[in-house]
Design an enzyme around this catalytic site. Structure first.
Site, PDB file in Angstrom:
ATOM      1  N   CYS A  82      37.075  39.307  41.485  1.00 15.76           N
ATOM      2  CA  CYS A  82      38.174  38.348  41.690  1.00 15.76           C
ATOM      3  C   CYS A  82      37.755  37.252  42.680  1.00 15.76           C
ATOM      4  O   CYS A  82      36.901  36.441  42.363  1.00 15.76           O
ATOM      5  CB  CYS A  82      39.434  39.094  42.106  1.00 15.76           C
ATOM      6  N   HIS A 172      40.306  43.605  38.475  1.00 20.45           N
ATOM      7  CA  HIS A 172      40.002  44.591  39.511  1.00 20.45           C
ATOM      8  C   HIS A 172      39.657  45.941  38.883  1.00 20.45           C
ATOM      9  O   HIS A 172      40.558  46.740  38.606  1.00 20.45           O
ATOM     10  CB  HIS A 172      41.202  44.738  40.452  1.00 20.45           C
ATOM     11  N   GLU A 174      38.513  48.437  40.248  1.00 20.99           N
ATOM     12  CA  GLU A 174      38.785  49.542  41.166  1.00 20.99           C
ATOM     13  C   GLU A 174      40.213  50.070  41.068  1.00 20.99           C
ATOM     14  O   GLU A 174      40.529  51.134  41.577  1.00 20.99           O
ATOM     15  CB  GLU A 174      38.488  49.100  42.611  1.00 20.99           C
TER      16      GLU A 174
HETATM   17  N1  GLN Z   1      42.852  39.109  43.939  1.00 23.67           N
HETATM   18  C1  GLN Z   1      42.113  38.098  44.309  1.00 23.67           C
HETATM   19  O1  GLN Z   1      40.995  38.251  44.765  1.00 23.67           O
HETATM   20  C2  GLN Z   1      42.743  36.731  44.160  1.00 23.67           C
HETATM   21  C3  GLN Z   1      41.787  35.588  44.423  1.00 23.67           C
HETATM   22  C4  GLN Z   1      42.509  34.261  44.618  1.00 23.67           C
HETATM   23  N2  GLN Z   1      43.341  34.343  45.790  1.00 23.67           N
HETATM   24  C5  GLN Z   1      43.341  33.939  43.395  1.00 23.67           C
HETATM   25  O2  GLN Z   1      44.545  33.979  43.430  1.00 23.67           O
HETATM   26  O3  GLN Z   1      42.796  33.632  42.360  1.00 23.67           O
END
Ligand code: GLN
Length: 198
Positions: A82, A172, A174
């Protein structure tokens, strides 16, 4: 050893635990820790966590200058999750923008590459249900990267540069959802193979 750089995601400790559950030592440090504090470490893999910031925000945290060279010298695979992927992309000359389609929660992604390090030979068109939590998205890849999965809304969901051992997931891995699925990440070196199980 897997080194985890924490950029403030609520899931960072989950990454650390998932790796340990595989019987692999993991060490989690601040994503902005000075390079000198990492001297002597030779991680097999580095995972850049997610985080609440936008890479464009002033004061957005980033890994220290020279960190990717440090990882390359150690022969480490680098997986950005992310925010971690967005940071990797931006630091290598690609582009990240505030997405028109924000994606949160259970989301389907489709594999778009016939063969990839992240998904193996699992085949174009295969779909997986994953956990998204982002507002920004990668809109241009740095040189040498390829898109290997997209969300069904069309956002780039997984990228890799096999030669350089750089990987990125917009979702994600995880976070586990109700069912158990094997998420992908093949991180191999010296016969060492790590799979993140979610
Ligand atoms: N979950 C995250 O790592 C989000 C990354 C970034 N803040 C976004 O909104 O894209």
């Amino acid at each position: 050893m897997v080194l985890i750089l924490d950029f403030g995601s609520q899931y960072t400790q989950l990454i650390t635990r998932r790796v340990r559950q595989l019987g692999v030592l993991s060490l989690c440090v601040s994503g902005t820790a000075p390079l000198s504090s990492l001297t002597g470490l030779r991680p097999r893999a580095v995972i850049l966590s997610g985080g609440p910031h936008s890479v464009h925000a002033s004061g957005a945290p980033s890994f220290p200058e020279g960190f990717l060279d440090f990882a390359a010298e150690a022969g480490a695979h680098v997986l950005g999750v992310c925010y971690g992927m967005q940071l990797l992309v931006q630091s290598l000359g690609g582009a990240v923008e505030a997405g028109e389609r924000q994606e949160y929660g259970d989301t389907e992604v489709e594999i778009t590459a016939t063969s990839s390090a992240l998904y193996g030979e699992s085949g174009v068109g295969n779909r997986q249900s994953v956990w998204m939590s982002h507002g920004d998205e990668v809109v241009r890849l740095p040189q040498g990267f390829e898109v290997v999965a997209r969300s069904v809304q069309g956002a780039i969901a997984a990228i890799e540069h096999r030669e350089k051992r750089f990987y990125g997931l917009q979702y994600h891995p995880e976070v586990s959802i109700i069912y158990c699925f094997i998420l992908s990440s093949w991180i191999d070196g010296d016969g060492f193979k790590l799979r993140l199980l979610c």
